[in-house]
Design an enzyme around this catalytic site. Structure first.
Site, PDB file in Angstrom:
ATOM      1  CD  GLU A 179      -3.082  -1.031   2.165  1.00  0.00           C
ATOM      2  OE1 GLU A 179      -2.812  -0.481   3.247  1.00  0.00           O
ATOM      3  OE2 GLU A 179      -4.186  -1.523   1.923  1.00  0.00           O
ATOM      4  CD  GLU A 370      -3.867  -6.105   2.468  1.00  0.00           C
ATOM      5  OE1 GLU A 370      -4.725  -5.450   3.087  1.00  0.00           O
ATOM      6  OE2 GLU A 370      -2.653  -5.862   2.524  1.00  0.00           O
TER       7      GLU A 370
HETATM    8  C1  BG6 Z   1      -4.468  -2.860   4.665  1.00  0.00           C
HETATM    9  C2  BG6 Z   1      -3.156  -3.384   5.110  1.00  0.00           C
HETATM   10  O1  BG6 Z   1      -4.453  -1.516   4.992  1.00  0.00           O
HETATM   11  O2  BG6 Z   1      -5.654  -3.332   5.224  1.00  0.00           O
HETATM   12  C3  BG6 Z   1      -3.211  -4.486   6.135  1.00  0.00           C
HETATM   13  O3  BG6 Z   1      -2.290  -3.709   4.061  1.00  0.00           O
HETATM   14  C4  BG6 Z   1      -4.409  -4.280   7.022  1.00  0.00           C
HETATM   15  O4  BG6 Z   1      -1.992  -4.473   6.809  1.00  0.00           O
HETATM   16  C5  BG6 Z   1      -5.666  -4.377   6.180  1.00  0.00           C
HETATM   17  O5  BG6 Z   1      -4.451  -5.137   8.100  1.00  0.00           O
HETATM   18  C6  BG6 Z   1      -6.978  -4.293   6.940  1.00  0.00           C
HETATM   19  O6  BG6 Z   1      -7.012  -3.196   7.769  1.00  0.00           O
HETATM   20  P1  BG6 Z   1      -7.272  -3.321   9.327  1.00  0.00           P
HETATM   21  O7  BG6 Z   1      -7.000  -2.007   9.877  1.00  0.00           O
HETATM   22  O8  BG6 Z   1      -8.678  -3.746   9.495  1.00  0.00           O
HETATM   23  O9  BG6 Z   1      -6.318  -4.363   9.803  1.00  0.00           O
END
Ligand code: BG6
Length: 473
Positions: A179, A370
Site C-alpha cells: 500500500e 487483500e
Molecule cells: C491494509 C493493510 O491496509 O488493510 C493491512 O495492508 C491491514 O496491513 C488491512 O491489516 C486491513 O485493515 P485493518 O485495519 O482492518 O487491519
C-alpha cells in the site's frame, strides 16, 4: 473466459501483524513494533507523536501478536489443508538487517524465512512476498529520518538484493512496498516518518514518496537481473471514489481523489510522473537526481496488485457531511451500501469497478492481494465460529471479480484474502477485528492460548478453491 486453472487462490498476512518474536533471532526494533493500541495510536501512526521505543503506559500488540514466529509449521499445514495455492507474507526488514545500515545481514533471520519457504514448497504453495509491509528498522528512523532521506534507497536495495538472492529458488512473486499510497495518510506506518516542528509535511511526504518510487524501481531492476522471470508488482490501497452526486464538481473531486493513489501506480507501472503529478510537485521543492528519470523509465512493474475492502464517496456539497471509516482513511457515507461493524462500507461491485479502472489505465495483469471482512467472532460452546457473514462477504466479492474476468476480460493473476488467519488489525491494533478463516484464541490485551481453530469459512473456502471458484454456496 473462466478463471485460469493456474489462478492463485490464497490468503494474505504481514509479518508485523502475525509474527511476533520482535526481539528474537537477532531481530532489530522496527517502527511497526512501537505503535501502541488506544488513544495514541492515531497520533503515532500519522507521525504527529514521537514514540521511538516502548513505554510502560501503552500496549504494543505487534510484539507478540499471534506468534507465527513459533507456529508457522502448524499454520502452513492448516493453510495447506484449506487447499491454498498461494500464501502472501512479508519479510520483516529488521530481522534481516537489524539496524538497517548493518554491513552484513543477520543469518538467523535469513534462515528463519528460508525455513518458511521450504515449508511452503513442501506444501506446494506459491509464496507472494511483500518486501516491506509498513516496516522500517527503527535505527533508520532515528538516525536518518527514514524515507525523507535519500540514503534509504541504498539501505533498501541492499536488503532487497540480499533476500532476492537468498530466496531466488523459492519465490517468484514479489511486491516492493505494501500500500505505497499509505504514506500520504499514515506517514509513520507507511514510511517511518515522524514530523519535526515547523516542517512542510506535504513536501516531506512527497520527497519520501519519490525515494520509495526510485527504490521500488531499483528493486525491480535487481529482481529482473537475478531472474528475468521474477514477477514484480506494485501495491495500492485500492477502492475508487464515487461522486456523491452527478454534479460535475463532485465528479472532478472523485478524479482528484483517485489520483492520490494512482500517483504512485502511474509511476511504477508507466515509468514516469504524469502531468498532474508534475504540476503538483512543481509547487514543492522535491529533490530528484538526473538519473532518477531513467531508473523509473527502465524498471516498471510486471503486474499491479491492490487491496480492496470498500469503495469511497466524495462530495463538494458542505451539507453532505456524514462520514464513515475506511481502509487507510475515511469517506463520506454511501447511502446505498451496508457497513461492517467498523463502518467500512461493503461494495462487491466496487471491486469489479476497480478492476476495470486499473485494467483500462495500465493494461497489465492485476492481482487482488487483500480483501476481507473484519468482524467480531463469537465462538460457540465448542469453540466453533459460524462466520456466515464473512462467507457472504467473500462470496459476493468473488462473484464480482469473476464477472470482471469472465465478462469484462480483465487479466487477474490471483486473489489472496486478507488475514487468512486471525491477526492484529493495522488501523486499530485490535485482535477482535478478525478476518481469518482460522480463529486464534487471543484478545485485545494479549491474553489467550493462541490456539488455532478452523471456522466455518475454512471448509467453505476449501470448496471454493477446489472447484476453482465454481462452487460458491
Ligand atoms: C491494509 C493493510 O491496509 O488493510 C493491512 O495492508 C491491514 O496491513 C488491512 O491489516 C486491513 O485493515 P485493518 O485495519 O482492518 O487491519
Amino acid at each position: 473466459m473462466a478463471l485460469s486453472k493456474n489462478f492463485l487462490w490464497g490468503g494474505a498476512t504481514a509479518a508485523n501483524q502475525c509474527e511476533g518474536g520482535y526481539n528474537l533471532g537477532g531481530r532489530g526494533l522496527a517502527n511497526v513494533d512501537v505503535i501502541p493500541t488506544g488513544v495514541d495510536r492515531k497520533a503515532v501512526s500519522s507521525g504527529k507523536m514521537k514514540m521511538f521505543d516502548f513505554d510502560d503506559n501503552h500496549f504494543y500488540p505487534a510484539k507478540e501478536s499471534i506468534d507465527m514466529y513459533h507456529h508457522y509449521i502448524e499454520d502452513i499445514q492448516l493453510l495447506s489443508e484449506m487447499g491454498l495455492k498461494c500464501f502472501r507474507m512479508s519479510i520483516s526488514w529488521s530481522r534481516i538487517f537489524p539496524n538497517g545500515d548493518d554491513e552484513i545481514p543477520n543469518e538467523e533471520g535469513l534462515q528463519f524465512y528460508e525455513d518458511i519457504f521450504k515449508e511452503l514448497k513442501k506444501n506446494k504453495m506459491e509464496p507472494l512476498v511483500t518486501l516491506t509491509h509498513f516496516d522500517v528498522p527503527m535505527n533508520l528512523v532515528k538516525k536518518y529520518g527514514s524515507w525523507r532521506n535519500r540514503k534509504m534507497i541504498s539501505f533498501y536495495t541492499k536488503y532487497v538484493e540480499t533476500v532476492l538472492n537468498r530466496y531466488k529458488d523459492y519465490v517468484n512473486y514479489w511486491l516492493t512496498f505494501n500500500e505505497i499510497n499509505m504514506l500520504l495518510h499514515s506517514p509513520f506506518v507507511g514510511a517511518g516518518i515522524c514530523f519535526e516542528d515547523g516542517e512542510n509535511e506535504e513536501q516531506v511526504k512527497y520527497q519520501a514518496a519519490h525515494h520509495q518510487l526510485v527504490a521500488s524501481a531499483l528493486a525491480t531492476k535487481i529482481a529482473h537481473e537475478i531472474n528475468p522471470d521474477f514477477k514484480i508488482g506494485c501495491m495500492l490501497a485500492g477502492g475508487n471514489n464515487y461522486p456523491y452526486s452527478c454534479r460535475p464538481e463532485d465528479y472532478y473531486k472523485a478524479i482528484e481523489k483517485d489520483r492520490e493513489g494512482y500517483f504512485f501506480i502511474d509511476v511504477q507501472a508507466r515509468g514516469y510522473y504524469p502531468n498532474y503529478a508534475k504540476k503538483k510537485l512543481s509547487k514543492m521543492k522535491i529533490i530528484m537526481l538526473s538519473e532518477d528519470e531513467e531508473i523509473l523509465k527502465q524498471n516498471t512493474v510486471d503486474f499491479i496488485s491492490f487491496s480492496y475492502y470498500s469503495s469511497r464517496v466524495v462530495s463538494t456539497d458542505p451539507n453532505v457531511s456524514e462520514e464513515t471509516t475506511g481502509n487507510v482513511y475515511g469517506s463520506i457515507k454511501n447511502p446505498y451500501l451496508k457497513s461492517s461493524e467498523w463502518g467500512w462500507q461493503i461494495d462487491p461491485l466496487g471491486l469489479r469497478n476497480s478492476l476495470n479502472m486499473l485494467c483500462d489505465r495500465y493494461q497489465k495483469p492485476l492481482f487482488i492481494v487483500e480483501n476481507g471482512l473484519g468482524a467480531k467472532d463469537e465462538p460457540n460452546e465448542n469453540g466453533y465460529v459460524e462466520d456466515d457473514y464473512r462467507i457472504e462477504y467473500i462470496r459476493e466479492h468473488i462473484k464480482a471479480f469473476k464477472d470482471a474476468v469472465e465478462v469484462d476480460g480483465v487479466e487477474l493473476l490471483g486473489y489472496t484474502t486478507w488475514g487468512i488467519i486471525d491477526l492484529i488489525a493495522a488501523s486499530t491494533g485490535e485482535m477482535s477485528k478478525r478476518y481469518g478463516f482460522v480463529y486464534v484464541d487471543l484478545d485485545d490485551e494479549g491474553n489467550g492460548t493462541r490456539k488455532r481453530t478452523k471456522k466455518k469459512s475454512f471448509e467453505w473456502y476449501k470448496k471454493v478453491i477446489a472447484s476453482n471458484g465454481e462452487i460458491l454456496e
